[in-house]
Design an enzyme around this catalytic site. Structure first.
Site, PDB file in Angstrom:
ATOM      1  N   LEU A   6       0.903  -1.199   0.176  1.00  0.00           N
ATOM      2  CA  LEU A   6      -0.060  -0.134  -0.043  1.00  0.00           C
ATOM      3  C   LEU A   6       0.969   1.158  -0.182  1.00  0.00           C
ATOM      4  CD1 LEU A   6      -2.766  -1.006   2.614  1.00  0.00           C
ATOM      5  CD2 LEU A   6      -2.453  -1.478   0.251  1.00  0.00           C
ATOM      6  N   GLY A   9      -0.883   6.694  -0.211  1.00  0.00           N
ATOM      7  CA  GLY A   9      -1.005   7.877   0.555  1.00  0.00           C
ATOM      8  C   GLY A   9      -0.061   9.026   0.352  1.00  0.00           C
ATOM      9  N   GLN A  79      -5.179   3.760  -7.052  1.00  0.00           N
ATOM     10  CA  GLN A  79      -6.178   4.318  -6.083  1.00  0.00           C
ATOM     11  C   GLN A  79      -6.269   5.725  -6.351  1.00  0.00           C
ATOM     12  OE1 GLN A  79      -5.527   4.367  -1.980  1.00  0.00           O
ATOM     13  NE2 GLN A  79      -7.700   4.123  -1.421  1.00  0.00           N
ATOM     14  N   GLY A 137      -2.974   0.960  16.237  1.00  0.00           N
ATOM     15  CA  GLY A 137      -3.918   0.057  16.468  1.00  0.00           C
ATOM     16  C   GLY A 137      -3.416  -1.084  17.581  1.00  0.00           C
ATOM     17  N   ASN A 162      -0.996  -3.702  16.100  1.00  0.00           N
ATOM     18  CA  ASN A 162      -0.937  -4.266  14.556  1.00  0.00           C
ATOM     19  C   ASN A 162       0.191  -3.340  13.937  1.00  0.00           C
ATOM     20  OD1 ASN A 162      -1.591  -4.554  11.947  1.00  0.00           O
ATOM     21  ND2 ASN A 162      -3.460  -3.740  11.905  1.00  0.00           N
ATOM     22  N   HIS A 311      29.112  27.394   4.172  1.00  0.00           N
ATOM     23  CA  HIS A 311      29.923  27.935   4.945  1.00  0.00           C
ATOM     24  C   HIS A 311      29.616  27.918   6.429  1.00  0.00           C
ATOM     25  CE1 HIS A 311      31.426  29.391   0.922  1.00  0.00           C
ATOM     26  NE2 HIS A 311      30.156  29.902   0.821  1.00  0.00           N
TER      27      HIS A 311
END
Length: 399
Positions: A6, A9, A79, A137, A162, A311
């Protein structure tokens, strides 16, 4: 086995670094996050990848192509509108032919864990532990099964989370089809996972190693971890009088001038000019076409392509975008006087030392001072002797 990643995003928490590129293309050890993940999966024995792309997909397609440069096959699913992780997975339905691995694109895993996950019984969720589970999660695992899952819960039920890597069979798409729009207006994979949990079907695999790259400051830890595993490879030129301690990678066409002192691990890209008398401290990665000049010091920072720090500059514990220019004497502070955690726009970095997040194309006049925890938007411009602090928007002009 196929691996679906995935990668559609934007990564809004990464702004301004993602203003011109997707989150998965941010560099760690001079390679995009996504490339590190794909290489780990390849080394685990997977050679067929499906990348779900959306925001900034042209850059991903241009960089990775069909995957032949990495010895793999890459196909793409678009997507067009980012409507959540379940919708993103659904975009790949027609390219998946059997049991498959699903990975979030913004994390670092090792090949051993990926191979072990592939040998589990589907459906399986990877888990990890963290000292700030409220940001993820949170899961409860009993006898090898996930029995509870709560997204970013304030009342913590566990320190297990998760980790965003899964093994699925094609029946996941039946579960995804039943997902309803959440209160955030998205179709979320979590809701499909909860269906599995209610049916006592979702097994768990505890990862031995996992790094989330969800915020800009997470990039520094990931950069260090990845660089610690690298061996020296100098393809550029080191003049006489350059001192090197630790591992060093130098790309073709780069020159390290006399008097420069480097404490690795350090990566310098192609066609860079470093020194004379620069001081680079690990773990610092410098992209292609950069100039780090006389008496400038860099420490534990990520410098992206085309940036000039020429510099008497100091850059510590910071992430600097592409094509920035630091006027002579401009410095970034990286430590509070009270030694409290540095906060960026009100958010705790959980770091005692952190400098600044600077977007692409930012221009500093001479002798500017940038305070700890500053976040500066793309193409901002600062007059000489400016004091910079807080959150500065893109295209800002400070006179």
């Amino acid at each position: 086995m196929e691996c679906v990643v995935l990668a559609a995003g934007e990564g809004k928490r990464m702004r301004p670094l993602t203003a011109k590129r997707p989150k998965v293309m941010l560099p760690l050890a001079n390679r995009p996050i996504l490339e590190h993940l794909i290489i780990a999966a390849r080394d685990a024995g997977i050679n067929d990848f499906v990348l779900v792309v959306g925001y900034g997909e042209r850059e991903i397609r241009r960089y990775l192509g069909d995957g032949s440069g990495l010895g793999i096959r890459i196909r793409y699913a678009s997507q067009r509108q980012q409507h959540g992780t379940a919708d993103a997975l659904r975009s790949a339905r027609d390219l998946v032919t059997g049991q498959f691995l699903l990975l979030n694109g913004d994390m670092i895993l090792n090949a051993t864990d990926i191979a072990n996950l592939c040998s589990c019984h589907a459906p399986c969720m990877s888990t990890s532990t963290t000292d700030h589970p409220q940001d993820f999660g949170v899961v409860v695992v009993e006898n090898g099964l996930v029995t509870a899952l709560e997204e970013k819960s304030k009342q913590l039920i566990s320190n297990q989370i998760n980790a965003g890597a899964y093994l699925f069979s094609p029946d996941i798409f039946d579960y995804v089809d039943r997902v309803q729009t959440s209160s955030r207006g998205e179709l979320e994979l979590t809701d499909a996972l909860l269906q599995y949990i209610r049916e006592n079907k979702l097994s768990a695999y505890q990862l031995s190693y996992w790094m989330d790259v969800g915020n800009p400051w997470d990039m520094l830890d990931a950069n260090l971890t990845l660089m610690n595993n690298l061996s020296s490879d100098v393809q550029g030129t080191l003049e006489e009088g350059v001192s090197v301690q630790g591992s060093l990678i130098v790309g073709k066409g780069s020159i390290i001038k006399s008097g420069t002192y480097i404490e690795g691990p350090c990566i310098i890209g192609k066609n860079c000019r470093i020194g004379p008398h620069a001081y680079l401290r690990g773990a610092t990665s410098i992209g292609d076409d950069c100039h780090i000049g006389h008496c400038s010091e860099l420490k534990n920072s990520i410098i992206m392509n085309g940036t000039k720090i020429p510099h008497f500059n100091y850059i510590g514990d910071s992430i600097i975008g592409t094509e920035c220019n630091f006027g002579a004497g401009t410095k970034i502070a990286n430590l509070r006087h009270d030694h409290a955690n540095v906060r960026v726009c009100g958010k705790d970095t959980r770091r005692k030392k952190f400098g600044a997040i600077i977007g692409d194309g930012v221009q500093f006049g001479i002798n500017c001072s940038v305070n700890v925890g500053s976040r500066i938007g793309t193409n901002a411009m600062f007059a000489p002797n400016s004091y910079v602090s807080g959150c500065i928007g893109e295209n800002a002009v400070i006179r």
